[in-house]
Design a protein around this motif. Structure first.
Motif, PDB file in Angstrom:
ATOM      1  N   HIS A  60      45.490  38.379  42.434  1.00  0.00           N
ATOM      2  CA  HIS A  60      45.279  37.036  41.895  1.00  0.00           C
ATOM      3  C   HIS A  60      44.892  36.010  42.962  1.00  0.00           C
ATOM      4  O   HIS A  60      44.152  35.077  42.692  1.00  0.00           O
ATOM      5  CB  HIS A  60      46.549  36.565  41.180  1.00  0.00           C
ATOM      6  CG  HIS A  60      47.714  36.419  42.109  1.00  0.00           C
ATOM      7  ND1 HIS A  60      48.430  37.504  42.564  1.00  0.00           N
ATOM      8  CD2 HIS A  60      48.255  35.330  42.699  1.00  0.00           C
ATOM      9  CE1 HIS A  60      49.363  37.079  43.388  1.00  0.00           C
ATOM     10  NE2 HIS A  60      49.295  35.773  43.498  1.00  0.00           N
ATOM     11  N   ARG A  79      39.170  46.953  44.606  1.00  0.00           N
ATOM     12  CA  ARG A  79      39.248  46.569  43.203  1.00  0.00           C
ATOM     13  C   ARG A  79      39.770  47.759  42.381  1.00  0.00           C
ATOM     14  O   ARG A  79      39.148  48.803  42.339  1.00  0.00           O
ATOM     15  CB  ARG A  79      37.842  46.134  42.754  1.00  0.00           C
ATOM     16  CG  ARG A  79      37.710  45.732  41.316  1.00  0.00           C
ATOM     17  CD  ARG A  79      38.049  44.270  41.158  1.00  0.00           C
ATOM     18  NE  ARG A  79      38.285  44.005  39.744  1.00  0.00           N
ATOM     19  CZ  ARG A  79      37.956  42.902  39.126  1.00  0.00           C
ATOM     20  NH1 ARG A  79      37.394  41.922  39.789  1.00  0.00           N
ATOM     21  NH2 ARG A  79      38.201  42.746  37.850  1.00  0.00           N
ATOM     22  N   ASN A  82      42.468  44.762  36.752  1.00  0.00           N
ATOM     23  CA  ASN A  82      42.335  43.306  36.797  1.00  0.00           C
ATOM     24  C   ASN A  82      43.192  42.713  37.930  1.00  0.00           C
ATOM     25  O   ASN A  82      44.371  43.055  38.051  1.00  0.00           O
ATOM     26  CB  ASN A  82      42.810  42.767  35.440  1.00  0.00           C
ATOM     27  CG  ASN A  82      42.569  41.287  35.288  1.00  0.00           C
ATOM     28  OD1 ASN A  82      42.644  40.554  36.267  1.00  0.00           O
ATOM     29  ND2 ASN A  82      42.271  40.866  34.084  1.00  0.00           N
ATOM     30  N   GLU A  84      44.725  40.113  38.159  1.00  0.00           N
ATOM     31  CA  GLU A  84      45.901  39.385  37.674  1.00  0.00           C
ATOM     32  C   GLU A  84      47.086  40.293  37.336  1.00  0.00           C
ATOM     33  O   GLU A  84      48.182  39.807  37.069  1.00  0.00           O
ATOM     34  CB  GLU A  84      45.549  38.575  36.408  1.00  0.00           C
ATOM     35  CG  GLU A  84      44.474  37.519  36.599  1.00  0.00           C
ATOM     36  CD  GLU A  84      44.876  36.451  37.614  1.00  0.00           C
ATOM     37  OE1 GLU A  84      46.061  36.119  37.680  1.00  0.00           O
ATOM     38  OE2 GLU A  84      43.986  35.990  38.355  1.00  0.00           O
TER      39      GLU A  84
END
Ligand code: UDP
Length: 416
Positions: A60, A79, A82, A84
């Motif tokens: 985040h 990556r 997500n 978050e």
């Protein structure tokens, strides 16, 4: 047939820390000592001649894919899922993380000598990548499911305990911060001492050092006359901040004592449960709340306080205790985990047998009541903390890496 494999001197190691990024501000829900440990030990190991790449998940707080945290020490954000997602939601994305890491290494043409895994979530990734590359793997658990569950009412993801046992037996070497953690690893997993390496954390002595109490209080808007008790860290039940709020009414001079809590964030509503408790006990006026701040600001809080209190239910290392002592402020802590050996009872602070607020109040008053005791404990604390530099921590980690590499080679020779 005996094959001869000579371990080459190490040049570069890969650390895998899927959820603990060294770049995130510690003191919030999912960031604390492990993040600080990685941020500070990686450059110290690099300074000793072994380059370090810390692989972590993009999160985040953002940040570039590659971030230099010192000469030859990098954080690499991959990556996977997500950004978050919170810690427990990352589990399904571990295979993706593994693929991203392999791709990155291939793309960059990197070669490593060892893989160091941090926290249970990284174990499967680190172990399978090390096996694929034919490298030794070491593991630092930081916390263990069995201990968290034993000491709190929270339950851990069901696969965590099995993953930890698997890693404890599968790794070439298990790192422990203290002898106490070594004993716990022995008891929990039945692994012998030869497979455990004790290597402590450290404290940045150029940052955490004695400073003027009065000036720090002025900067923070705190009274020069009150007795101040500081709590630093994630304000969650496992750290016991409520014990301190409950202790306040039992203190000798409650009306002149202030508890300062630093940690958490407004978004997480970290303090709500504690604010409620303070209001119920009629001590709300005696408590100051501050959301987590970077360590460059934290130094003012240590300088401003008289003592730091740590009513934790367990600490595998307890960086806050060291930081406070390095700042010349004694620590009153529960006698659990690493705290029981970090704090020299009666010298650099006080150890409290359990989490009884009355006992905490008594021990805190004992030091606060005597300016001479306070000063003397502060001076001893500084001397005690001086031994824990990150340079020393890095040297001890490097000794562990060499042990792991030798063990790995020996086992490879035996199996041929
Ligand atoms: N910390 C910080 N800012 C804050 C609160 C905490 O930088 O507002 C840091 C603190 O300096 C320490 C770490 O978070 O280095 C907490 O580590 P500790 O080992 O005490 O606890 P853990 O988080 O590992 O349980």
């Amino acid at each position: 047939m005996t094959i001869s494999i000579t371990p080459s001197p190490m040049k570069r190691i890969a650390m895998v820390s899927v959820h603990g990024c060294p770049m995130v501000t510690p003191g919030m829900r999912f960031a604390g000592g492990m993040n600080v440990y990685l941020r500070d030990i990686a450059p110290a190991i690099a300074a000793a001649g072994v380059a370090v790449d810390v692989y972590t998940r993009s999160h985040h707080a953002g940040g570039p894919e590659i971030f230099e945290i010192g000469p030859n020490a990098r954080v690499i954000h991959l990556r996977a899922g997500n950004p978050e997602l919170v810690k427990s939601e990352v589990i399904p994305y571990l295979p993706e993380f593994r693929e991203r890491m392999l791709e990155f290494v291939e793309r960059q043409g990197l070669e490593y000598d060892l893989v160091h895994s941090h926290y249970w979530l990284s174990g499967s990734v680190a172990q399978s990548i090390a096996a694929q590359w034919g490298l030794p793997v070491v593991v630092s658990f930081h916390t263990l499911a069995a201990i968290k569950e034993r000491e709190s009412s929270e339950s851990e993801p069901e696969q965590r305990s099995a993953a930890e046992a698997q890693m404890a037996h599968g790794a070439d070497l298990v790192f422990a911060f203290t002898d106490d953690e070594r004993r716990e690893l022995n008891e929990l997993f039945g692994i012998e001492d030869e497979r455990i390496h004790v290597a402590p954390g450290g404290v940045d002595l150029s940052l955490f050092q004695p400073m003027s109490k009065l000036e720090a209080r002025k900067r923070l808007g705190l009274s020069p006359n009150e007795k101040i008790v500081l709590f630093v860290g994630r304000p969650e039940p496992f750290k016991g901040p409520d014990v301190l709020i409950r202790a306040l009414p039992h203190m000798r001079d409650t009306a002149n004592t202030r508890l300062v809590l630093v940690g958490g964030s407004e978004g997480e509503h970290s303090f709500d449960w504690l604010r409620l408790l303070a209001a119920e006990l009629g001590v709300a006026e005696r408590v100051s709340w501050h959301v987590a701040v970077p360590q460059e600001q934290l130094i003012d809080f240590y300088a401003a306080t008289d003592i730091t209190a740590m009513p934790s239910f367990h600490e595998s290392f307890g960086l806050v205790a060291l930081e406070s002592m390095a700042s010349g402020r004694p620590v009153v802590a529960s006698a659990v985990g690493a705290l029981a050996t970090q704090i020299v009872d009666g010298q650099t602070g006080r150890l409290v047998a359990a989490h009884d607020p009355v006992d905490f109040a008594y021990c805190m008053d004992d030091i606060l009541g005597s300016p001479r005791a306070l000063q003397s404990a502060g001076e001893k604390a500084v001397i005690h903390a001086r031994a824990f530099t990150w340079t020393r921590a890095a040297e001890q980690a490097l000794q562990g890496y060499l042990r792991a590499a030798h063990g790995f080679v020996e086992r490879a020779q035996l199996s041929h």
